[in-house]
Design a protein around this motif. Structure first.
Motif, short mmCIF file in Angstrom:
data_model
loop_
_atom_site.label_atom_id
_atom_site.label_comp_id
_atom_site.label_asym_id
_atom_site.label_seq_id
_atom_site.Cartn_x
_atom_site.Cartn_y
_atom_site.Cartn_z
N HIS A 62 38.50 39.20 35.32
CA HIS A 62 37.70 39.57 36.49
C HIS A 62 36.21 39.74 36.19
O HIS A 62 35.49 40.30 37.01
CB HIS A 62 38.24 40.85 37.15
N HIS B 194 40.59 38.64 41.45
CA HIS B 194 41.68 37.75 41.06
C HIS B 194 41.29 36.86 39.87
O HIS B 194 42.13 36.58 39.00
CB HIS B 194 42.06 36.85 42.25
N SER B 195 40.03 36.43 39.82
CA SER B 195 39.61 35.42 38.85
C SER B 195 38.48 35.92 37.96
O SER B 195 37.71 36.81 38.32
CB SER B 195 39.12 34.16 39.59
N THR B 196 38.40 35.28 36.78
CA THR B 196 37.23 35.41 35.92
C THR B 196 36.35 34.21 36.21
O THR B 196 36.81 33.06 36.16
CB THR B 196 37.63 35.43 34.44
N ILE B 197 35.09 34.47 36.53
CA ILE B 197 34.19 33.39 36.98
C ILE B 197 33.05 33.23 35.99
O ILE B 197 32.31 34.18 35.71
CB ILE B 197 33.64 33.70 38.39
N ARG C 56 42.77 28.82 43.94
CA ARG C 56 42.70 30.20 43.46
C ARG C 56 43.07 30.30 41.96
O ARG C 56 44.04 30.96 41.58
CB ARG C 56 43.60 31.12 44.28
N PRO C 57 42.28 29.68 41.07
CA PRO C 57 42.59 29.73 39.64
C PRO C 57 42.28 31.09 39.04
O PRO C 57 41.42 31.83 39.55
CB PRO C 57 41.67 28.65 39.05
N LYS C 58 42.93 31.43 37.95
CA LYS C 58 42.68 32.71 37.27
C LYS C 58 41.39 32.65 36.47
O LYS C 58 40.70 33.67 36.32
CB LYS C 58 43.85 33.05 36.34
N TRP C 59 41.07 31.48 35.93
CA TRP C 59 39.85 31.30 35.14
C TRP C 59 39.07 30.15 35.77
O TRP C 59 39.56 29.04 35.91
CB TRP C 59 40.19 30.97 33.68
N LEU C 60 37.83 30.45 36.14
CA LEU C 60 37.02 29.49 36.90
C LEU C 60 35.69 29.25 36.19
O LEU C 60 34.93 30.18 35.94
CB LEU C 60 36.78 30.03 38.32
N LEU D 6 37.79 36.03 45.46
CA LEU D 6 38.36 35.89 44.12
C LEU D 6 37.89 36.93 43.10
O LEU D 6 38.33 36.90 41.95
CB LEU D 6 38.05 34.49 43.56
N ASP E 168 48.11 31.09 32.62
CA ASP E 168 47.03 31.29 33.60
C ASP E 168 46.47 29.93 34.04
O ASP E 168 46.30 29.02 33.22
CB ASP E 168 45.90 32.12 32.99
#
Length: 589
Positions: A409, A557-560, A525-529, A554, A446
């Motif tokens: 996140h 939900h996600s690491t961006i 909706r990926p976990k790693w973006l 996100l 992931d």
């Protein structure tokens, strides 16, 4: 000699690929049946020479009953020949179809595996006997495979047919040749058996030698022609793909000059082929035309001395023609041999490149590990370089000895001057850049998404384009989901065009294509973006809005991880990663 041995070794490798594949059972059966059919065809042709002798003798002797008897025999022979010929053609085409399908899929799979298609676009040549290994791989897959399969099939079956025909017709011709006595003086003479066989050997041998002397330069010219044709076609494709940019620059005259230069190379090489073929055709026409009367000339003495009948003379001429044709396999198949050698060389080079790319990938010192029950992404002692040559890692260092932990996140902004290695860093994390060393650990299971600066629009419907690379099927729930995301990303006006098929890279503006990238992100909706300047074509207002939506949907939900140059992006990230001359600095925003 060494080059010839190398050619046959390379060809054997390509030839056997299909016949040792998972389809080998059907491939070998079809090939075996085709060989049997070819042998039956040769046997029937030999029988036809005997039928022709009896038929002509019946006409010469005014024997009506023998004439009708020969016609009845011909009906059975013709029916058998027709049945075999039709099914041989059908089976040949089926085998070639399956062979091409398998070989195309095999090369296409290797071309797409390990991102070979990507690395091939910037790889450098380090093999002296290959002029340009990035020479239009699309043509090698779409055209050269077909040319190779057709030519090698024709040459293989033709060579087999030639060998069997030669044995059958040499035996027949030897038995029909009789003995010719040559008187040198009153007391010195010589009896020659099988004169027709010796005449055929001398005639065809001279023809083969002269044909090769005249036409051997065609091998190189044909290879160059394929190269020139592919370059010209690629130039036209680039003109179509970059039509708007060229129109804005008003550089039509430059494109005209560039394309004219490519076409001039094509025409110049083709003119050389025409001139060489002119000399080859002169000899070939003389050689073929003379062969029609040559057997009659050699056998005329026995006919006029009434040692043989007219039917025997025709049978001798037919047998001589078959022996001559078998011995003239190389001159008669020269054009096919030229195509075969050219296609073999291009496919061998292509396969060498693919194998070398795969080997370089396997030997890469950048290792990826996927760990279960792991929440973070770990980057350990990562060094990234520009390669001098494929498989070598001694080029310019972009990033050296980077150690980094990306927590769930987090929102990280990567900045740095142009050319500092920001995009290459993402390529390395994506596994498509093997040049360097280090270890990268991802959480197992992931979902990871890498989004390039220029969005890719695949062929197909707008729905497929918006949900790429996943496969979306039309349903009420799916359509509702896509329309909601379209509305979120300010592209609601496309909501009623989901099933429309267009070249969307031309229909959508660059800004709309980058909005489309956000639609895909919100859909998947990926976990790693990982985002590589995905808002460079948008104004700051649109950029602010889309990043706000992204964080809203996100953030928990996600690491961006984003690459960007604008200060506007800093408000959406907690950490900044600054790249400068190989060094990486982490700071809070």
């Amino acid at each position: 000699m060494h080059a010839l041995i190398s050619l046959f070794a390379e060809n054997w490798h390509l030839f056997r690929l299909y016949f040792v594949s998972e389809e080998r059972f059907y491939a070998r059966i079809m090939f075996f049946v085709l060989i049997i059919m070819e042998l039956m065809t040769i046997g029937l042709d030999v029988l036809l020479t005997y039928w022709s002798k009896n038929f002509l003798n019946a006409l010469q002797n005014y024997d009506q009953s023998a004439f009708f008897h020969s016609l009845l025999q011909f009906c059975f022979l013709a029916a058998t020949i027709i049945i075999i010929s039709v099914h041989k053609t059908y089976l040949s085409q089926t085998l070639l179809l399956y062979w091409r399908r398998w070989m195309t899929n095999d090369f296409l799979k290797r071309y797409l595996d390990h991102h070979a298609y990507y690395e091939m676009s910037f790889m450098k040549n380090n093999r002296q006997n290959i002029q340009d290994r990035n020479d239009n791989p699309d043509q090698r897959i779409s055209s050269d495979i077909s040319i190779y399969i057709i030519s090698i099939f024709e040459l293989t079956i033709g060579l087999l047919s030639t060998c069997v025909s030669l044995v059958c017709y040499v035996i027949l011709l030897w038995s029909l040749s009789g003995v010719i006595k040559i008187n040198f003086t009153q007391n010195l003479s010589c009896s020659v058996r099988g004169i027709m066989v010796w005449a055929a050997l001398v005639y065809a041998g001279l023809g083969t030698i002269i044909t090769n002397l005249i036409g051997r330069v065609l091998f190189h010219l044909k290879y160059e022609q394929e190269h020139c044709e592919a370059n010209f076609r690629y130039g036209l494709v680039r003109l179509r793909d970059h039509a708007e940019s060229i129109a804005f620059y008003r550089s039509e005259s430059n494109e005209q000059t560039s394309l004219s230069t490519l076409y001039l190379e094509l025409i110049t090489n083709f003119r050389r082929i025409i001139h060489r073929k002119l000399a080859l055709n002169w000899f070939d026409s003389f050689y073929t035309t003379t062969a029609r009367v040559f057997p009659y000339l050699v056998a005329s003495h026995r006919y006029f001395s009434k040692q043989i009948t007219f039917g025997h003379l025709e049978q001798i001429a037919t047998a001589f023609s078959s022996v001559h044709s078998a011995l003239s396999f190389i001159p008669n198949s020269y054009e096919t041999i030229v195509q075969w050698r050219s296609a073999t060389k291009r496919l061998t080079e292509f396969e060498y490149t693919l194998n070398e790319l795969q080997l370089a990938k396997q030997n890469s010192k950048i290792k990826f590990i996927y760990v279960s029950n792991e929440q973070s992404t770990h980057i350990e002692n990562l060094t990234i370089q520009l390669p001098l040559k494929i498989g070598e890692n001694d080029g310019q260092i972009l990033i050296k000895h980077l150690n980094l932990v990306l927590e769930p996140h987090q929102a990280v902004l990567i900045t740095g001057k142009t050319g500092s290695g920001k995009s290459t860093f993402l390529r390395t994390l994506a596994g498509i850049w093997p040049h360097g060393s280090g270890m990268i650990t991802f959480p197992l299971g992931d979902t990871v998404a890498f989004v390039p600066q220029k969005a890719y629009c695949p062929l197909g419907s707008l729905r497929h384009c918006l949900t790429y690379p996943s496969i979306s099927f039309s349903s009420i729930e799916e359509d509702k989901k896509i329309r909601n995301i379209l509305n979120l990303c300010q592209m609601k006006y496309w909501s009623n065009n989901l099933d429309e098929v267009q070249d969307w890279s031309r229909v959508l503006s660059l800004g709309e294509q980058q909005k489309m990238a956000f639609i895909r992100i919100l859909y998947l909706r990926p976990k790693w973006l990982f985002l590589d300047e995905v808002t460079s074509s948008l104004d700051e207002q649109a950029e602010t809005y889309l990043y706000s939506i992204l964080m809203q949907e996100l953030a928990n939900h996600s690491t961006i991880i984003s690459i960007g140059h604008r200060n506007n992006l800093r408000q959406f990230h907690q950490l900044e990663l600054v790249l400068n001359d190989g060094n990486v600095t982490m700071m809070s925003i």
